[in-house]
Design an enzyme around this catalytic site. Structure first.
Site, PDB file in Angstrom:
ATOM      1  N   GLN C 487       0.822  -1.218   0.000  1.00 30.35           N
ATOM      2  CA  GLN C 487       0.000   0.000   0.000  1.00 30.35           C
ATOM      3  C   GLN C 487       0.856   1.268   0.000  1.00 30.35           C
ATOM      4  O   GLN C 487       0.371   2.350  -0.308  1.00 30.35           O
ATOM      5  CB  GLN C 487      -0.983  -0.034   1.185  1.00 30.35           C
ATOM      6  CG  GLN C 487      -0.454   0.425   2.535  1.00 30.35           C
ATOM      7  CD  GLN C 487       0.446  -0.571   3.237  1.00 30.35           C
ATOM      8  OE1 GLN C 487       1.367  -1.120   2.643  1.00 30.35           O
ATOM      9  NE2 GLN C 487       0.218  -0.787   4.532  1.00 30.35           N
ATOM     10  N   SER C 528      -6.810   0.629   7.653  1.00 36.92           N
ATOM     11  CA  SER C 528      -6.365   1.792   6.880  1.00 36.92           C
ATOM     12  C   SER C 528      -5.854   2.884   7.823  1.00 36.92           C
ATOM     13  O   SER C 528      -6.077   4.073   7.583  1.00 36.92           O
ATOM     14  CB  SER C 528      -7.508   2.357   6.018  1.00 36.92           C
ATOM     15  OG  SER C 528      -8.129   1.331   5.275  1.00 36.92           O
ATOM     16  N   ALA C 732      -4.398  14.030   7.145  1.00 35.95           N
ATOM     17  CA  ALA C 732      -4.578  12.813   6.354  1.00 35.95           C
ATOM     18  C   ALA C 732      -5.260  11.686   7.110  1.00 35.95           C
ATOM     19  O   ALA C 732      -5.052  11.491   8.302  1.00 35.95           O
ATOM     20  CB  ALA C 732      -3.215  12.322   5.857  1.00 35.95           C
ATOM     21  N   GLU C 737      -8.837   0.495   2.371  1.00 35.10           N
ATOM     22  CA  GLU C 737      -9.953  -0.462   2.302  1.00 35.10           C
ATOM     23  C   GLU C 737     -11.152   0.120   1.594  1.00 35.10           C
ATOM     24  O   GLU C 737     -11.890  -0.571   0.880  1.00 35.10           O
ATOM     25  CB  GLU C 737     -10.396  -0.823   3.722  1.00 35.10           C
ATOM     26  CG  GLU C 737      -9.360  -1.526   4.555  1.00 35.10           C
ATOM     27  CD  GLU C 737      -9.830  -1.557   5.990  1.00 35.10           C
ATOM     28  OE1 GLU C 737     -10.432  -2.563   6.382  1.00 35.10           O
ATOM     29  OE2 GLU C 737      -9.614  -0.549   6.699  1.00 35.10           O
TER      30      GLU C 737
END
Lengths: 297, 158, 781
Positions: C487, C528, C732, C737
């Protein structure tokens, strides 16, 4: 239960001559498995985890990788010709294009660098992708045995799922396809679950050629896989198509008749009803495409 | 169990080996020679993570016995870059973020390298047909296609 | 600290790991060389979905030359688990799914281990099995865990001992019964989906070594080495300091390598052959059969709106098929519960979200953690309701979707998001409202939209920590516990550190493999959460290092810290314009005048982050002040075609827009959007198939098909929106996902648009679609 990691134990041997093959088969019988490309065999060996005594590699036998074309007689394709070699060969592309088409639908490019025509035929899977085209081209197999070589029509060769008419001590040496009738056009339509790379849920090969002696002016040959214990032709449907002037309606009727003949079983891949309907739809589509092409040319 | 003495030419270097009959090229590369760039994803010829070139042709090394390849030339992902310089294809993968977890990457590179050699200007469909046997779960494939197209515009690959 | 024009935040810098991966240098667990003393192992697996173990006879297997040990569950009474401690390492008295490990064989070669497995004789007494979660939730169902009441459980999970219900989450909000009478339209439907698999390209692999000193080392393909260490250490009763987990790069996780699956088996087997490392590597077939799955789900949903299309009430029950052990799955049912409405304002809600034991493989974390499962039904029923009330699906969603500060189903105020802009952007990108011509006469074409939300589903106190250290040449090492699954976690960590320190991105290296002996703690790489949580820790650590540097230099120059900054590896004074390179001083410090002493020394920046504001929820109403840290939202629209002759779908375009808070690395976000869209699309066609004996029928790539290069959409229009989160680095949040949560229902909605048939059950096989088309259009009669 589950496939094992790696391959079970065996001794690898390379056959240098047909005599090597016969001798080993006679001496060691059940212990011997014949190796071509291995793409089906190795996966099966992992699945079954059965030890094999001897894996006998036939790929180095003289002539077994050769393709030879004769304008009058047709084409001979050695059993160890890989599917990529087969598909790309100019004589196959030019004169037996339906074989190239069929080969290109199998597995993936890497597999086709190993998988062979002979292996695909001897594996005798009901969903073999080379088989419908091989049937409509009315291919014959050269079977080599200690008593000599014999030929057999392909439609006699497949006896059931995984079963062939190979006798004890025999191996498949080559496949012969006679030249298709003049002006012939062929298509192999394959339905998989993904766009490319799957097995055939249903695969239909249609070969059509002009024939002024029948009312339709065209004769069709239809080969279908995955919907019976072996791949099959549908002679009654082919005969029906020859007897009247062609139309979309006639093609539809023919497809419907083919569907009636088909005998799929439900499995993990598809329901029986869906497979039947796809025989109908793919047969119609194949007939239509071939008919269109014949009309144009 | 029979042990065979064979020689494989791997990334240009000849290796003399003793291998059992049932050892696939995949395991010879990874376990005997330490070329771990080639990956084991399924051992069934479906995922392409084990793709190497044999005499320039892509094959699933999980479905070839090492003993069948005596004397043949094998190219693995470790053999692509020369003197630390990435091939245009490898560079394109890096530049376009065509790499995520990286497990499918060696197989993709080998299939694509062979494709660009036999078809220096492939279409997207050509690329899909050539790499249908290379599965990826992370990227969604488009970047990989784009990287191959980019490499084909930059003069292909060695 | 102000951002200069050359800020790394928002820059699509190249991945730190790409070159290793394209050259074959990247090391995964199976690549690590061990010496000739490496032993190999194989698991003996149950052939029954539910049975009592009567006896295990290992004598013949033990006598096979080369076998070094065989372990069973006999002397292992302890269980492990994340939220509910219900799972044995090897089945002891009972097996609960086909493929469950019953014994482990250790041998000098893998071949010998394979043969020895065949020689282990196990006698079973087969018990009735149950696969459907609704059936299993009934009082007369076979009981899978009679001891459920004795299992340790997290204080926010509520099992019902004496039943197969391992978690029951409730929402009781407003008065749903009364709300029905105000509804102009009510839609009611049952939706179903089967278990599916993660299918990482790298199968689960681990190597364990137990030394006579008592030190155990475990190498594993793991998303979460610290959680792995914690769960195994607690289960085996050993100190954390005695169990070291080393986690190299992961070849795909998707949640399947979170927590613990087969790794504990390797540890136990290693303990039986003290002093020799033991490798356990799953084949692809075992990866399909014997690793965790995404839970199956049966959703009964009823939803109503008034004549203006405003949602008034929702009543639902989620029956999650949690599989044989629900130690992780219980939290999925919980997360599905407190987010049960989907991203909508619904004032009256009665919801029950159940996790139910079934004789299927272990249901566990998979990308989306309950959200894909529930959005499958939610996003379809919203379309059904919109149709009833005569509203366009986009309009309906714009009217009802949650906005910042809205009170959501669990009673908390919605955290900052902008779902409307996501909806508007996808509608525009997919040309919503424009009817597209099919590409061929035998095809029908349609468009569908679906929206989503997800919050990280974590315990209330999941921590991240980071350390930033320098080398003498001022290159930087970032030490983290968060894992690179593909990722881009390492890349983002390096970007954040470089930005805070004022050094070049290229000079920063993230240390790996992760190693619980050296790496600072990270709860898990799931949810995430890394960009947000680990990002905060890295930012803090780099900021701490920066402060140490500036303090030393300020002192050295006799200036104020506020007049100094670091740019391109140089400390600069705005005031005096003096410069001090970082190299050497970050280790050796700076000498005083005339070398009368020194200042500074080795710079070690440290930082951590842990949310402090998540509260409990009332067990009867599901209401609480702050259920979760934040939500991320997004929209997807799909334009697809159906082949009327074969039932096959082709997705032509996907538009995908997510609110990420702040894009630290925009292109990495796009790669998640693209990969997620294809993964989401693939999930609409995937299914683990079982026969009546609970045996997996499709345990290979031949029959468990995932999207190939030829199956991808022609175009993916990806975009993002930035509504900063309060406590993330530069605002952020994560998105890894979210990008695949609602693709399947978007496809189902598009399919409805194309052919007017609603498909409430996954998968959307061509077989099923074609036969439904035949029936609807009365063909083939």
């Amino acid at each position: 239960m589950l496939a094992r990691p790696g391959l079970p134990d065996f001794d690898y041997m390379k056959a240098e001559s047909a005599q090597d093959v016969f001798r080993l088969l006679k001496e060691r019988g059940d212990e011997v498995k014949l190796l071509m490309g291995g793409t089906d065999l190795f996966v099966q060996m992992r699945d079954r985890n059965e030890s094999v005594g001897i894996l006998l590699d036939l790929k180095h036998l003289p002539g077994i990788k050769d393709i030879s074309y004769d304008k009058k007689k047709g084409i001979n394709i050695g059993a160890a010709v890989t599917l990529n070699q087969l598909s790309a060969h100019p004589d196959v592309k030019d004169h037996f294009q339906i074989l190239s088409q069929s080969a290109d639908t199998i597995g993936n490019y890497q597999v086709r660098n190993r998988a062979t025509l002979g292996g695909n035929i001897c594996n005798a899977s009901p969903s073999a992708d080379m088989a419908p085209a091989a049937l409509v081209l009315e291919g014959e197999v050269f079977l080599s045995g200690p008593d000599g070589e014999r030929m057999m029509a392909l439609d006699q060769f497949w006896e059931g799922p995984g079963k062939t008419a190979l006798k004890e001590y025999e191996f498949l040496a080559a496949v012969h396809f006679p030249n298709p009738p003049s002006g012939a056009v062929g298509r192999y339509l394959k339905l998989g679950r993904s766009k490319m790379g799957d097995l055939a849920i249903v695969g239909v090969a249609v070969l059509g050629y002009p024939d002024s002696e029948v009312p339709a002016g065209i004769r069709f040959r239809i080969g279908i896989n995955s919907t019976a214990p072996t791949v099959y032709r549908v002679p009654q449907v082919e005969e029906f198509l020859a007897q009247a002037p062609l139309s979309d309606d006639i093609l539809r009727q023919a497809a419907g008749e083919a569907m009636k003949v088909s005998a799929p079983i439900e499995d993990v891949r598809a329901t029986a009803l869906y497979q039947k309907k796809m025989v109908n739809n793919l047969t119609f589509k194949g007939l239509k495409e071939v008919w269109n092409q014949l009309v144009i040319s | 169990m029979v042990i065979h003495t064979i020689s494989l030419i791997i990334n240009g270097t000849e290796e003399q080996l003793q291998v059992p009959s049932n050892m696939t090229l995949l395991h010879v590369l990874r376990d005997k020679l330490g070329f771990t760039g080639t990956k084991n994803g399924c051992e069934a010829g479906e995922c392409g993570a084990c793709t190497v070139l044999v005499d320039g042709e892509p094959m699933n090394s999980c479905l070839v016995l090492a003993v069948e390849l005596n004397g043949r030339e094998i190219t693995t992902v470790e053999g692509l870059a020369e003197d630390g310089k990435l091939t245009p294809l490898q560079q394109a993968f890096v530049d376009l973020n065509a790499v995520q977890c990286g497990y499918c990457t060696p197989g993709m590179l080998m299939s694509a390298t062979a494709l660009l050699r036999r078809n220096p200007h492939p279409s997207e469909t050509d690329i899909q047909e050539a790499l249908i046997g290379n599965l990826c779960r992370c990227t969604g494939y488009q970047r990989i296609i784009d990287a191959i197209l980019k490499a084909s515009r930059n003069g292909g690959t060695r | 600290m102000k951002n200069s024009e050359s800020s790394l935040i928002g820059q699509s810098v190249r991945r730190t790991d790409a070159i290793d991966k394209v050259t074959g240098c990247a090391v995964f667990v199976d690549d690590i060389p061990f010496g000739p003393n490496l032993l190999h192992s194989r698991l003996v697996r149950s052939p029954h979905p539910h049975a009592l173990i009567i006896s295990i006879d290992t004598k013949e297997a033990e006598q096979l030359p080369g076998v070094r040990a065989i372990v069973t569950g006999k002397d292992l009474s302890a269980r492990l688990g994340l939220y509910l401690i219900d799972r044995p390492i090897f089945a002891e008295k009972r097996v609960r799914y086909f493929g469950e490990p019953v014994a482990g064989v250790v041998a000098t070669t893998e071949d010998i281990a394979v043969e020895a497995v065949k020689l282990v004789k196990i006698e079973y007494e087969v018990l009735p099995a149950v696969y459907d979660p609704v059936e299993s939730a009934q009082p007369d169902a076979p009981l899978l865990h009679p001891d459920l009441g004795s299992y340790a459980v997290a204080n926010f999970i509520f099992p019902e001992p004496g039943t197969n219900i391992s978690e029951h989450f409730k929402i009781r909000k407003g008065d749903v019964e009364a709300s029905w009478s105000d509804c102009e339209a009510i839609a009611e439907e049952q939706f179903r989906l089967p278990p599916i698999e993660h299918v990482p390209l790298e199968t689960h692999t681990s190597i364990a070594l137990s030394e006579k000193s008592g030190q155990i080392t475990l190498w594993a393909s793991s998303q979460s080495p610290f959680a792995m260490r914690d769960m195994i250490a607690q289960c085996l009763g050993i100190s954390h300091s005695k169990l070291r987990v080393i986690a190299p790069l992961v070849g795909g996780g998707f949640g399947g390598k979170a927590g613990v699956t087969m790794e504990a088996c390797a540890v136990v087997m290693a303990q039986a052959v003290e002093g020799r490392p033991v490798k356990l590597r799953l084949t692809r077939e075992e990866e399909f059969v014997g690793t965790s799955v995404r839970q199956s789900l049966v959703s009964d949903i009823k939803v109503g709106c008034d004549k203006n299309g405003t949602l008034l009430g929702m009543e639902l029950t989620y029956y999650f098929g949690g599989g044989a052990y629900n130690d992780y799955g219980v939290n999925i049912a919980r997360a599905a519960g407190y987010s049960c409405t989907g991203p909508y304002n619904v004032p009256n809600v009665k919801a029950d979200s159940l996790c139910v034991y079934t004789n299927h493989p272990v249901g566990s974390a998979m990308r989306g953690f309950g959200m894909p499962e529930i959005h499958w039904g939610l996003e379809q029923i919203m379309d059904q309701l919109a149709e009833q009330i005569g509203m366009d699906p986009v309009e309906f969603r714009l009217k009802n979707c949650v906005r910042t500060d809205d009170e959501i189903v669990s009673g908390m105020k919605m955290t900052p998001i902008d779902l409307e802009t996501c909806i508007e952007k996808v509608s525009k990108a997919i040309r919503w409202g424009k009817v597209e011509k099919p590409t061929a006469p035998n095809k029908k074409r349609g468009k569908g939209i679906a929206i989503m939300w997800k919050a990280p589903a974590m315990p209330p106190n999941p921590g991240s920590s980071a350390v930033v250290i320098f080398n003498e040449d001022a290159t930087v090492n970032v030490e983290i516990g968060g894992q690179e699954l593909g990722q881009g976690a390492f890349t983002v960590a390096a970007q954040i550190a470089a930005e805070m320190l004022g050094v070049s991105y290229e000079s920063v290296t993230v240390s790996y493999p992760l190693d619980t002996k050296y790496s600072p703690y990270e709860w898990q790489t799931v949810a995430s959460r890394l960009t947000w949580s680990m990002g905060n820790a890295v930012k803090a650590a780099a900021g701490d290092a920066r402060t140490q540097i500036l303090e030393t230099v300020a002192d050295h120059w006799d200036e104020e810290i506020d007049d100094l900054t670091i740019k391109d590896g140089l400390v600069i004074s705005f005031k005096s314009e003096r410069e001090q390179p970082l190299d050497k001083m970050v280790i050796y410090g700076l000498p005083n005048e005339d070398f009368e002493g020194w200042k500074g020394g080795p710079v070690v920046g440290r930082g951590h982050f842990m949310p402090t504001y998540v509260t409990n929820l009332d067990p009867e109403t599901g209401q609480g002040t702050r259920a979760v840290v934040h939500y991320t939202v997004g929209a997807q629209a799909v334009d697809l075609e159906v082949d009327m002759e074969t039932g096959q779908l082709e997705v032509l375009n996907i538009a995908s827009v997510y609110d990420v808070g702040r894009a630290i690395n925009p292109d990495l976000i796009m790669t998640q959007i693209e990969g997620g869209a294809v993964h989401g699309m693939s999930s609409a066609f995937e299914e683990l198939k079982f026969n009546e004996s609970g045996e997996v029928l499709n345990s290979s790539f031949v029959d468990y098909r995932i999207a190939t290069m030829a199956d991808i959409p022609r175009k993916i229009h990806g975009d993002y929106v930035e509504t900063p989160v309060d406590d993330g680095p530069w605002g952020a949040r994560g998105v890894g996902e979210h990008v695949m949560v609602q693709t399947a229902p978007a496809i189902a909605n598009a399919l409805y648009d194309a052919v007017g048939i609603r498909f409430p059950d996954l998968p959307l096989s061509a077989d099923k679609i074609f036969l439904a088309l035949e029936e609807k259009f009365n063909r083939g009669k």
